[in-house]
Motif scaffolding. Structure first.
Motif, short mmCIF file in Angstrom:
data_model
loop_
_atom_site.label_atom_id
_atom_site.label_comp_id
_atom_site.label_asym_id
_atom_site.label_seq_id
_atom_site.Cartn_x
_atom_site.Cartn_y
_atom_site.Cartn_z
N ILE A 179 0.84 -1.21 0.00
CA ILE A 179 0.00 0.00 0.00
C ILE A 179 0.87 1.25 0.00
O ILE A 179 0.60 2.20 -0.73
N LYS A 180 1.95 1.24 0.77
CA LYS A 180 2.86 2.39 0.82
C LYS A 180 3.47 2.66 -0.55
O LYS A 180 3.51 3.80 -1.03
N THR A 185 0.75 3.90 -2.96
CA THR A 185 0.34 5.25 -2.61
C THR A 185 1.34 6.28 -3.13
O THR A 185 0.97 7.34 -3.60
N LYS A 186 2.63 5.93 -3.08
CA LYS A 186 3.67 6.84 -3.55
C LYS A 186 3.77 6.82 -5.08
O LYS A 186 3.65 7.85 -5.73
N SER A 238 0.07 7.03 -7.27
CA SER A 238 -0.83 8.15 -6.99
C SER A 238 -1.20 8.88 -8.28
O SER A 238 -0.33 9.34 -9.01
#
Length: 74
Positions: A31-32, A35-36, A39
């Motif tokens: 997820i990290k 997300t980065k 995005s």
């Protein structure tokens, strides 16, 4: 019949989530990263528009279709 151009932008910029690390031990790791690098506002929109603008300006292409913008899973 009209010709078609297929472009596959590298939204992860050469640093995808490693297949050997999938599935992640901690879901938060994936997820990290998504997300980065995944995005829409921070990365994907600008990269996608760069591709569209390139083909508009360099090859005079005026009609675009986009398919498969989900990150999905293996």
């Amino acid at each position: 019949m009209a010709g078609y151009r297929v472009a596959i932008p590298d939204f992860f910029r050469g640093e995808p989530y490693k297949v050997e690390d999938f599935p992640p031990k901690e879901r938060s790791e994936l997820i990290k990263m998504l997300t980065k690098k995944g995005s829409w506002k921070r990365t994907v929109k600008a990269d996608l528009m760069a591709v569209v603008n390139h083909y508009r300006e360099k090859e005079n292409i005026s009609c675009f279709g986009i398919y498969g913008m989900g990150w999905g899973a293996r």
